[in-house]
Design an enzyme around this catalytic site. Structure first.
Site, short mmCIF file in Angstrom:
data_model
loop_
_atom_site.label_atom_id
_atom_site.label_comp_id
_atom_site.label_asym_id
_atom_site.label_seq_id
_atom_site.Cartn_x
_atom_site.Cartn_y
_atom_site.Cartn_z
N TYR A 51 29.41 28.57 38.63
CA TYR A 51 29.66 29.99 38.52
C TYR A 51 30.91 30.17 37.85
CZ TYR A 51 25.82 30.11 41.80
OH TYR A 51 24.82 29.73 42.67
N GLY A 197 17.41 35.07 45.98
CA GLY A 197 16.44 35.83 45.30
C GLY A 197 15.65 36.76 45.95
N VAL A 199 15.23 40.12 46.73
CA VAL A 199 14.80 41.48 46.41
C VAL A 199 14.06 41.08 45.01
CG1 VAL A 199 15.98 42.72 47.89
CG2 VAL A 199 16.94 42.03 45.52
N ALA A 200 13.79 40.15 44.35
CA ALA A 200 12.96 39.81 43.34
C ALA A 200 13.65 40.58 41.96
CB ALA A 200 11.43 40.20 43.23
N LYS A 201 14.97 40.42 41.76
CA LYS A 201 15.71 41.12 40.67
C LYS A 201 15.65 42.59 40.87
CE LYS A 201 14.92 37.23 37.36
NZ LYS A 201 14.45 37.08 36.03
N GLY A 202 15.90 43.08 42.01
CA GLY A 202 15.90 44.46 42.37
C GLY A 202 14.40 45.27 42.40
N LEU A 203 13.22 44.51 42.22
CA LEU A 203 12.08 45.16 41.98
C LEU A 203 11.54 45.40 43.66
CD1 LEU A 203 10.01 42.81 39.55
CD2 LEU A 203 10.77 45.17 39.31
N GLU A 206 15.06 49.44 46.79
CA GLU A 206 14.68 51.08 46.70
C GLU A 206 14.33 51.51 45.31
OE1 GLU A 206 13.90 53.23 49.63
OE2 GLU A 206 13.62 51.29 49.94
N LYS A 207 15.07 50.95 44.37
CA LYS A 207 14.85 51.39 42.91
C LYS A 207 13.51 50.92 42.43
CE LYS A 207 19.90 52.24 41.79
NZ LYS A 207 20.73 51.74 40.93
#
Length: 306
Positions: A51, A197, A199-203, A206-207
């Protein structure tokens, strides 16, 4: 925050760790994020030599130095940057592992690493040699325990049988249930899963679909078409209307006792706090877990089979 034991080790980590990959290179902001995690009671921090060309390890080490005896630091090895730092190559040789650990220790500003992980790997690697390297580092006191970070079923099976790994880090979420196929072998060998991972790239935040990339909108996510994704997320949102999507996403993962910790990334203090609140939320009932499973796909790794 509650803690869980990693494998057969003496490492007791908070149910949520901080995946440091997304804290960025702005040192001031990164230190704020790590400080927020500490304030939330988080004791588990995951980084890697890959990283930001090692800068991530330096930042994590600097932030945690005053708390070294009360935190658990995990890092990874195997990916080697070239001289121009525009590409990296894979090296799982014993000589490289024994050399790279000292560079990580220097960047982290510590004399031991709690959990050292092979950052990938294939069946072409000499697994016996990898294990020899890790066992030597344990004996010499440079690392306390070791694990792997891999989604390849045949690699996981090999290390589960041939080594004393305590953990396997895998991408795991409600939308990516592929690791569930391997929970039995992990449990049989007393190996903990570290879930990245979540939240699956934000999917699964809440968004929701606002986080869908152009690629997801065109091709879907894993084996979900975009229409299936819309339908699944809307059903989850409707059924669990009184709880945040973050909470449902993280609590689903933590409902499986083979999971040692979930490590969502965070690029802001706000995200750290939201995720910590979600982990402290109400546990899902067995019926709720079953309902989520009935609404989603039990995906399967099609490649790198045994």
């Amino acid at each position: 925050m509650k803690k869980r034991r990693l494998g057969k080790s003496e490492l007791y980590v908070t149910e949520m760790g901080l995946g440091a990959m997304s804290i960025g290179t702005d040192e001031k902001e990164a230190l704020h994020i790590i400080s927020a995690a500490l304030d939330e009671g988080i004791n588990y921090f995951d980084t890697a030599d890959l990283y930001d060309y090692g800068m991530n390890e330096r930042i994590v080490g600097k932030a945690l130095k005053p708390y070294r005896d009360s935190v658990i630091i995990a890092t990874k090895v195997g990916n080697k940057w070239n001289e121009n730092k525009d590409a990296w190559s894979w090296d799982a040789s014993k000589s490289y592992i024994l050399s790279a650990v000292k560079d990580s220790l220097h960047r982290l500003g510590t004399d031991y690493i709690d959990l050292y992980q092979l950052h990938g790997g294939t069946m072409e690697d000499n697994h016996e040699e990898v294990v020899e390297a890790f066992e030597q580092l344990v004996k010499e006191g440079y690392i306390r325990y070791y694990g792997i970070s891999s989604i390849r079923p045949n690699v996981i099976d090999s290390f589960a049988r041939k080594s004393n790994i305590q953990t396997v880090m895998m991408q795991y979420s409600i939308l990516d249930r592929r690791p569930e196929e391997w929970m039995t072998i992990l449990k049989e060998n007393n190996i903990s899963m570290i879930a990245r991972g979540p939240v699956a790239k934000g999917l699964l935040s809440e968004k929701m679909l606002e986080k869908a990339s152009a690629s997801v909108k065109e091709k879907g996510y894993l084996d979900y078409s975009f229409r299936e994704l819309e339908d699944t997320l809307h059903k989850l949102r409707e059924i669990f209307s009184t709880r945040s999507m973050n909470e449902i996403a993280l609590q689903y993962i933590l409902s499986h006792d083979v999971v040692g910790a979930v490590i969502p990334g965070a690029s802001s203090v706000k995200q750290v706090k939201e995720n910590a609140q979600a982990v402290r939320g109400e546990r899902l009932t067995d019926e709720e877990v079953a309902l989520i499973k009935s609404l989603t796909k039990l995906n399967k790794y099609e490649h790198h089979r045994i």
